[in-house]
Design a protein around this motif. Sequence first.
Motif, mmCIF file in Angstrom:
data_model
loop_
_atom_site.group_PDB
_atom_site.id
_atom_site.type_symbol
_atom_site.label_atom_id
_atom_site.label_comp_id
_atom_site.label_asym_id
_atom_site.label_seq_id
_atom_site.Cartn_x
_atom_site.Cartn_y
_atom_site.Cartn_z
ATOM 1 N N ILE A 107 93.878 41.635 17.665
ATOM 2 C CA ILE A 107 92.608 42.383 17.418
ATOM 3 C C ILE A 107 92.170 42.773 18.881
ATOM 4 O O ILE A 107 91.534 43.812 19.093
ATOM 5 C CB ILE A 107 91.502 41.754 16.591
ATOM 6 C CG1 ILE A 107 91.863 41.562 15.273
ATOM 7 C CG2 ILE A 107 90.173 42.246 16.825
ATOM 8 C CD1 ILE A 107 91.211 40.707 14.211
ATOM 9 N N ILE A 108 91.785 41.791 19.771
ATOM 10 C CA ILE A 108 91.371 41.989 21.046
ATOM 11 C C ILE A 108 92.327 42.899 21.983
ATOM 12 O O ILE A 108 91.719 43.715 22.459
ATOM 13 C CB ILE A 108 91.228 40.508 21.908
ATOM 14 C CG1 ILE A 108 90.573 39.729 21.345
ATOM 15 C CG2 ILE A 108 91.134 40.728 23.268
ATOM 16 C CD1 ILE A 108 90.363 38.240 21.709
ATOM 17 N N ASN A 109 93.528 42.889 21.777
ATOM 18 C CA ASN A 109 94.361 43.869 22.305
ATOM 19 C C ASN A 109 94.147 45.296 22.041
ATOM 20 O O ASN A 109 94.130 46.214 22.839
ATOM 21 C CB ASN A 109 95.884 43.462 22.443
ATOM 22 C CG ASN A 109 96.074 42.090 23.344
ATOM 23 O OD1 ASN A 109 95.445 41.833 24.368
ATOM 24 N ND2 ASN A 109 97.147 41.387 23.050
ATOM 25 N N GLN A 110 94.112 45.339 20.887
ATOM 26 C CA GLN A 110 93.911 46.666 20.098
ATOM 27 C C GLN A 110 92.421 47.337 20.614
ATOM 28 O O GLN A 110 92.333 48.491 21.066
ATOM 29 C CB GLN A 110 93.687 46.534 18.653
ATOM 30 C CG GLN A 110 95.269 46.326 18.067
ATOM 31 C CD GLN A 110 95.100 46.411 16.480
ATOM 32 O OE1 GLN A 110 94.408 46.075 15.837
ATOM 33 N NE2 GLN A 110 96.639 46.432 16.151
ATOM 34 N N ILE A 118 80.047 40.241 28.983
ATOM 35 C CA ILE A 118 80.275 40.580 27.768
ATOM 36 C C ILE A 118 81.127 39.646 26.833
ATOM 37 O O ILE A 118 81.099 39.242 25.921
ATOM 38 C CB ILE A 118 80.835 41.858 27.700
ATOM 39 C CG1 ILE A 118 79.580 42.989 27.931
ATOM 40 C CG2 ILE A 118 81.260 42.399 26.184
ATOM 41 C CD1 ILE A 118 80.141 44.592 28.216
ATOM 42 N N ARG A 119 82.121 39.285 27.642
ATOM 43 C CA ARG A 119 83.355 38.448 27.276
ATOM 44 C C ARG A 119 82.554 36.868 27.022
ATOM 45 O O ARG A 119 82.821 36.258 25.971
ATOM 46 C CB ARG A 119 84.554 38.078 28.019
ATOM 47 C CG ARG A 119 85.408 39.106 28.121
ATOM 48 C CD ARG A 119 86.674 38.727 28.851
ATOM 49 N NE ARG A 119 86.537 38.516 30.165
ATOM 50 C CZ ARG A 119 86.464 39.651 31.095
ATOM 51 N NH1 ARG A 119 86.847 40.724 30.833
ATOM 52 N NH2 ARG A 119 86.390 39.019 32.444
ATOM 53 N N SER A 120 81.591 36.584 27.863
ATOM 54 C CA SER A 120 81.017 34.995 27.530
ATOM 55 C C SER A 120 80.057 35.231 26.538
ATOM 56 O O SER A 120 80.190 34.094 25.678
ATOM 57 C CB SER A 120 80.060 34.904 28.904
ATOM 58 O OG SER A 120 79.329 33.688 28.809
ATOM 59 N N VAL A 121 79.325 36.222 26.177
ATOM 60 C CA VAL A 121 78.683 36.439 24.996
ATOM 61 C C VAL A 121 79.334 36.423 23.532
ATOM 62 O O VAL A 121 79.120 35.926 22.836
ATOM 63 C CB VAL A 121 77.704 37.535 25.216
ATOM 64 C CG1 VAL A 121 77.025 37.801 24.065
ATOM 65 C CG2 VAL A 121 76.621 37.308 26.300
ATOM 66 N N CYS A 122 80.485 37.251 23.893
ATOM 67 C CA CYS A 122 81.621 37.327 22.593
ATOM 68 C C CYS A 122 81.931 35.869 22.326
ATOM 69 O O CYS A 122 82.095 35.587 20.901
ATOM 70 C CB CYS A 122 82.570 38.251 22.883
ATOM 71 S SG CYS A 122 82.031 40.018 22.795
ATOM 72 N N HIS A 123 82.492 35.161 23.160
ATOM 73 C CA HIS A 123 82.835 33.827 23.055
ATOM 74 C C HIS A 123 81.719 32.849 22.326
ATOM 75 O O HIS A 123 82.132 32.204 21.664
ATOM 76 C CB HIS A 123 83.502 33.037 24.152
ATOM 77 C CG HIS A 123 84.859 33.634 24.578
ATOM 78 N ND1 HIS A 123 85.823 33.365 24.030
ATOM 79 C CD2 HIS A 123 85.063 34.748 25.744
ATOM 80 C CE1 HIS A 123 87.084 34.101 24.484
ATOM 81 N NE2 HIS A 123 86.367 34.801 25.563
ATOM 82 N N GLN A 124 80.881 33.035 22.937
ATOM 83 C CA GLN A 124 79.522 32.292 22.441
ATOM 84 C C GLN A 124 79.336 32.469 20.975
ATOM 85 O O GLN A 124 78.941 31.769 20.111
ATOM 86 C CB GLN A 124 78.319 32.460 23.153
ATOM 87 C CG GLN A 124 78.356 32.004 24.607
ATOM 88 C CD GLN A 124 77.165 32.274 25.402
ATOM 89 O OE1 GLN A 124 76.036 32.316 25.071
ATOM 90 N NE2 GLN A 124 77.439 32.446 26.744
ATOM 91 N N CYS A 175 79.797 31.431 14.968
ATOM 92 C CA CYS A 175 80.304 31.713 13.721
ATOM 93 C C CYS A 175 81.134 30.622 13.297
ATOM 94 O O CYS A 175 81.116 30.339 11.997
ATOM 95 C CB CYS A 175 81.078 33.004 13.809
ATOM 96 S SG CYS A 175 80.000 34.471 14.186
ATOM 97 N N ARG A 176 82.040 29.992 14.188
ATOM 98 C CA ARG A 176 82.751 28.873 13.914
ATOM 99 C C ARG A 176 82.120 27.642 13.378
ATOM 100 O O ARG A 176 82.341 26.976 12.442
ATOM 101 C CB ARG A 176 83.652 28.466 14.892
ATOM 102 C CG ARG A 176 84.888 29.768 14.906
ATOM 103 C CD ARG A 176 85.972 29.315 15.994
ATOM 104 N NE ARG A 176 86.963 30.174 16.348
ATOM 105 C CZ ARG A 176 87.576 30.632 17.502
ATOM 106 N NH1 ARG A 176 87.295 29.723 18.587
ATOM 107 N NH2 ARG A 176 88.342 31.341 17.625
#
Length: 56
Positions: free
Chosen positions: A7-10, A40-46, A51-52
């Motif tokens: 998904i990330i690659n797409q 942006i990557r940092s916020v997405c990971h957070q 969610c997990r």
Amino acid sequence: MNMSQVIINQSLKVLDNKPAHSGYIVDEQGKEVQITAAMIRSVCHQLLNQCRTIKN
């Protein structure tokens, strides 16, 4: 490759074909700070970690 990586690659392929837009935030002194891909990557990971946590 796991599903998250697919998904990330797409998503990256789609984003690479879009025109670049600049975004800014304002710091405590009122100066503009450019939003970086790392931010942006940092916020997405957070968000993913939150969610997990909620799911478990």
